[in-house]
Design a protein around this motif. Structure first.
Motif: not given
Length: 96
Positions: A3, A6, A11-12, A15, A28
């Motif tokens: 994943g 964080a 990744r933000r 998502e 995730t």
């Protein structure tokens, strides 16, 4: 780390945009079932089921306009700022 980190900007983006609605990345919140599982995307050699080699420029183009690479692809175009697109590409490339 499955994943990715964080706190990664990419990744933000993944998502918070439509990506997570269609794709899964283990570790995730992305649990989509429509598109392929991208958990180990960075290990792949190609995009679009082998249509193009996996390069940063082709991945950027695929995300922005998949039809330009593979007419008939079910993935819709995704409009992102240049910075968000760079962050997303770096995130996907890092998924190993």
């Amino acid at each position: 780390l499955e994943g990715g980190a964080a706190d990664s900007p990419g990744r933000r983006v993944f998502e918070s945009e439509s990506c997570a609605g269609c794709h899964t990345v283990r570790g995730t919140a992305a649990l989509g079932k429509v598109g392929p599982d991208l958990t180990h995307f960075g290990r792949r050699d190609t995009l679009g089921s082998g249509v193009r080699p996996r390069t940063d420029s082709d991945l950027s183009r695929w995300i922005s306009d998949p039809q330009s690479i593979k007419p008939g692809a079910t993935m819709p175009p995704t409009t992102l700022s240049p910075a968000d697109l760079r962050d997303l590409v770096a995130y996907l490339e890092g998924l190993r």
